[in-house]
Design a protein around this motif. Structure first.
Motif, PDB file in Angstrom:
ATOM      1  N   UNK A 148       0.869  -1.187   0.000  1.00  0.00           N
ATOM      2  CA  UNK A 148       0.000   0.000   0.000  1.00  0.00           C
ATOM      3  C   UNK A 148       0.896   1.222   0.000  1.00  0.00           C
ATOM      4  N   UNK A 149       0.327   2.379  -0.357  1.00  0.00           N
ATOM      5  CA  UNK A 149       1.159   3.570  -0.466  1.00  0.00           C
ATOM      6  C   UNK A 149       1.712   4.035   0.872  1.00  0.00           C
ATOM      7  N   UNK A 150       0.992   3.794   1.942  1.00  0.00           N
ATOM      8  CA  UNK A 150       1.452   4.131   3.290  1.00  0.00           C
ATOM      9  C   UNK A 150       0.510   3.502   4.307  1.00  0.00           C
ATOM     10  N   UNK A 151       0.843   3.700   5.592  1.00  0.00           N
ATOM     11  CA  UNK A 151      -0.043   3.249   6.660  1.00  0.00           C
ATOM     12  C   UNK A 151      -0.885   4.409   7.158  1.00  0.00           C
ATOM     13  N   UNK A 152      -1.318   4.337   8.405  1.00  0.00           N
ATOM     14  CA  UNK A 152      -2.123   5.406   9.008  1.00  0.00           C
ATOM     15  C   UNK A 152      -1.407   5.911  10.260  1.00  0.00           C
ATOM     16  N   UNK A 153      -1.767   7.101  10.692  1.00  0.00           N
ATOM     17  CA  UNK A 153      -1.162   7.657  11.909  1.00  0.00           C
ATOM     18  C   UNK A 153      -1.585   6.827  13.124  1.00  0.00           C
ATOM     19  N   UNK A 154      -0.690   6.688  14.089  1.00  0.00           N
ATOM     20  CA  UNK A 154      -1.027   5.906  15.286  1.00  0.00           C
ATOM     21  C   UNK A 154      -2.180   6.493  16.093  1.00  0.00           C
ATOM     22  N   UNK A 155      -2.275   7.815  16.127  1.00  0.00           N
ATOM     23  CA  UNK A 155      -3.338   8.432  16.923  1.00  0.00           C
ATOM     24  C   UNK A 155      -4.588   8.610  16.073  1.00  0.00           C
ATOM     25  N   UNK A 156      -5.715   8.177  16.598  1.00  0.00           N
ATOM     26  CA  UNK A 156      -6.978   8.344  15.883  1.00  0.00           C
ATOM     27  C   UNK A 156      -7.315   9.816  15.739  1.00  0.00           C
ATOM     28  N   UNK A 157      -8.112  10.143  14.715  1.00  0.00           N
ATOM     29  CA  UNK A 157      -8.540  11.529  14.550  1.00  0.00           C
ATOM     30  C   UNK A 157      -9.897  11.757  15.220  1.00  0.00           C
ATOM     31  N   UNK A 158     -10.474  12.914  15.010  1.00  0.00           N
ATOM     32  CA  UNK A 158     -11.732  13.232  15.661  1.00  0.00           C
ATOM     33  C   UNK A 158     -12.963  12.741  14.935  1.00  0.00           C
ATOM     34  N   UNK A 159     -12.770  11.985  13.859  1.00  0.00           N
ATOM     35  CA  UNK A 159     -13.890  11.516  13.044  1.00  0.00           C
ATOM     36  C   UNK A 159     -13.990   9.996  13.043  1.00  0.00           C
ATOM     37  N   UNK A 160     -13.519   9.373  14.117  1.00  0.00           N
ATOM     38  CA  UNK A 160     -13.501   7.907  14.225  1.00  0.00           C
ATOM     39  C   UNK A 160     -12.744   7.282  13.058  1.00  0.00           C
ATOM     40  N   UNK A 161     -11.651   7.933  12.687  1.00  0.00           N
ATOM     41  CA  UNK A 161     -10.826   7.430  11.608  1.00  0.00           C
ATOM     42  C   UNK A 161      -9.363   7.665  11.877  1.00  0.00           C
TER      43      UNK A 161
END
Length: 384
Positions: A298-311
């Motif tokens: 995949x092009x990248x992963x996701x940030x370890x800390x969740x955001x404010x939109x349940x994502x």
């Protein structure tokens, strides 16, 4: 009508073919081993895929999104899989599933377009290359001419690692549509019209490739429903064909989970797990499981800390799966260092080009430096 215009029309119909090389080696070694790439488009959330369930920091960073400890499919005392990946557990238990953690590259780019370009071309972050890494590999060590194609892309018109000049690459939405389109070629219509003759020549290239890839195997495997399940089934038919290909790429879209991630991600991982399990079943039927290497990217992963939109937002280092009958199962790389984030993101431990080098050198016997521009350490994920 020019060739470029024809290719655009073909792409709209579900087929795109690049012109074949004029000279191909007859006896290239290694390509009897098949490589299957599975792209997780949008950037899969590695932390909720391969879960560090024993790390308290994981739960503090993700109070809403973290997978509950009692729901994780435990792999060892610290690491587990998302519960939607239950279909992969038999592979893990058979020690045919390698999980490589901390995969990334220096100076990561968080743009979808640019980062997947880096992965597809195996370039440096600041380097721009025209050809995909598989295209360069096949230029350095050509696929045998008897093969119907160098590579087939299923589920996307983007050729990705097969892009550029030189590779005999085919993109198709599904095999039935591909074959119908190919049978439309009628060379007799082109007599006396040079432009039309050129178009018909391209169509005949499509037809010849289609004839070589036409698979009518009656599988006992129960393929999952849905787009990805259909792509896996189409891939199995391509692999079952007598002429063969060196590489197949599948795509599973939807991993850009900025909003309402839990249900979306769970569904995607279920599709992935069941699709890979069905692919193994089909390959076992064909007697090809021991000659197939499957890798996700995949092009990248996701940030370890969740955001404010349940994502989760665009991140860096990620976990990827490698499976096959000759894979040495287990955990590789480095577990997420959640207490040592760099600008809120995970530091990488394994350069993604090491995965490519492993496929090139240890699977195909192709010198990796010729395709990757430099030498990269290979991973000990394959049995001798």
């Amino acid at each position: 009508m020019r060739r470029r215009e024809f290719l655009k029309l073909s792409s709209a119909a579900g087929v795109a073919v690049l012109a074949p090389r004029f000279a191909l080696a007859q006896g290239a070694s290694g390509y009897e081993n098949l490589l299957v790439l599975v792209e997780l488009k949008g950037g899969n959330d590695g932390l909720n895929t391969v879960v560090p369930y024993a790390d308290r920091t994981y739960y503090s960073l993700r109070p809403r999104l973290a997978i509950k400890r009692d729901e994780v499919l435990q792999l060892d005392a610290r690491t587990g899989l998302h519960p939607s990946l239950a279909a992969l557990m038999p592979l893990w238990q058979a020690r045919e599933l390698a999980i490589v953690q901390g995969v990334g590259y220096p100076r990561p780019n968080l743009s979808h377009f640019r980062s997947i370009e880096i992965w597809d071309t195996a370039s440096k972050s600041e380097e721009y290359l025209a050809d995909g890494w598989l295209t360069r590999a096949f230029a350095a060590r050509p696929v045998p001419r008897r093969y119907a194609a160098d590579g087939v892309v299923i589920g996307s018109q983007d050729l990705g690692p097969l892009a550029g000049t030189g590779a005999r690459a085919i993109a198709l939405a599904n095999t039935a549509q591909f074959q119908r389109q190919a049978r439309m070629a009628q060379p007799a219509q082109a007599r006396g019209n040079s432009a039309l003759s050129h178009v018909m020549k391209v169509e005949m290239d499509v037809a010849q490739a289609a004839a070589g890839l036409r698979g009518n195997h009656e599988f006992k495997t129960d393929f999952p429903q849905g787009a990805f399940g259909n792509a896996v089934k189409a891939a199995a038919q391509v692999i079952a064909s007598p002429s063969g290909v060196a590489a197949v790429r599948l795509s599973l879209n939807g991993f850009d989970t900025h909003v309402n991630q839990p249900n979306v991600h769970a569904n995607l991982l279920k599709q992935l797990g069941e699709g890979l399990a069905a692919l193994k079943s089909a390959l076992v039927e064909l007697g090809r499981w021991d000659r197939t290497l499957v890798m996700t990217y995949a092009e990248f992963g996701r940030r370890p800390q969740e955001n404010g939109s349940s994502g989760t937002d665009h991140g860096t280092a990620n976990a990827h799966f490698v499976t096959g009958g000759r894979v040495r199962g287990g955990l590789y790389g480095q577990a997420p260092q959640l207490d040592r984030l760099e600008n809120g993101n995970l530091a990488y431990a394994i350069d993604f080009r090491s995965l490519y080098a492993t496929a090139l050198e240890r699977w195909w016997g192709v010198p990796a430096a010729s395709a990757l521009g430099a030498r990269f350490e290979t991973l000990d994920v394959l049995k001798a």
